[in-house]
Enzyme design. Sequence first.
Site, short mmCIF file in Angstrom:
data_model
loop_
_atom_site.label_atom_id
_atom_site.label_comp_id
_atom_site.label_asym_id
_atom_site.label_seq_id
_atom_site.Cartn_x
_atom_site.Cartn_y
_atom_site.Cartn_z
CG LEU A 102 -1.68 -0.97 1.48
CD1 LEU A 102 -2.72 -0.97 2.64
CD2 LEU A 102 -3.00 -1.01 0.18
CG ASP A 103 0.67 4.01 -3.12
OD1 ASP A 103 1.43 3.33 -3.48
OD2 ASP A 103 -0.35 4.33 -3.72
CB ILE A 104 4.00 6.23 2.14
CG1 ILE A 104 4.52 6.63 3.54
CG2 ILE A 104 3.77 7.45 1.14
CD1 ILE A 104 5.72 7.17 3.59
CG HIS A 189 0.97 5.82 -7.02
ND1 HIS A 189 0.78 5.81 -5.88
CD2 HIS A 189 2.24 6.36 -7.48
CE1 HIS A 189 1.80 6.19 -5.29
NE2 HIS A 189 2.54 6.80 -6.11
#
Length: 240
Positions: A102-104, A189
Amino acid sequence: MRLDKFLVACAVGSRTEVKNLLKAGRVTVNGKKEKSAKLQINEERDQIHFDGQKLEYEEFVYYMMNKPQGVISATEDTKHRTVLDLLDDYGRAKEVFPVGRLDIDTHGLLLLTNDGQLAHALLSPKRHVDKTYLAQVKGIMTQENVETFAKGIPLKDFTCQSAKLEILSVDSDKGESQVRVTIAEGKFHQVKRMVAYCGKEVVDLQRLTMGTLVLDENLKRGEWRRVSQEELELLFASVK
């Protein structure tokens, strides 16, 4: 399995610490104090105790985490806290890793395990394991966008597979939407880029599901728990 490796895997301590604990006579094998780190044991049959407490060996462990924002989905990083920093010593000793990423700035469901076979099955493009996200969007999502998602969005580096976009609410005054997005991929993303293709911007993104695994609503951000036996059975059945 060597005794020291077994003790490390049970989170008794590091290999160096374990050697000192053995020397101190704090470990017994089948009722007898054992000081040799090199002793070969049968982890299923032999009775190993540390300070009188029986140790149970688990080859694989599975954790559900509600990943918070600001933490990265990695096992180590020099700049940011990782999801492993949120786990306990036992989880780290078992050398778990996040399944996918998962993105930051994305929060929500993350599975961590040391079961490479299950991780591979869940991430394999051939399996088409669905992942569901809840997104707060700057801009008004429309029925036309729903159809665009369903057709498959052509991005610069790849064309997305057909995805499901559900419009949950629209606030015309604020110019915002809340949507649920279901995708079978998990490219970099991807949800944000799909929404951006429609001329809008994701301002908050939360993952709710991965295959049959559903984020426990009782887990606060940054909290985790073991995946239950029932959840595991469903997960394994879904990737057979």
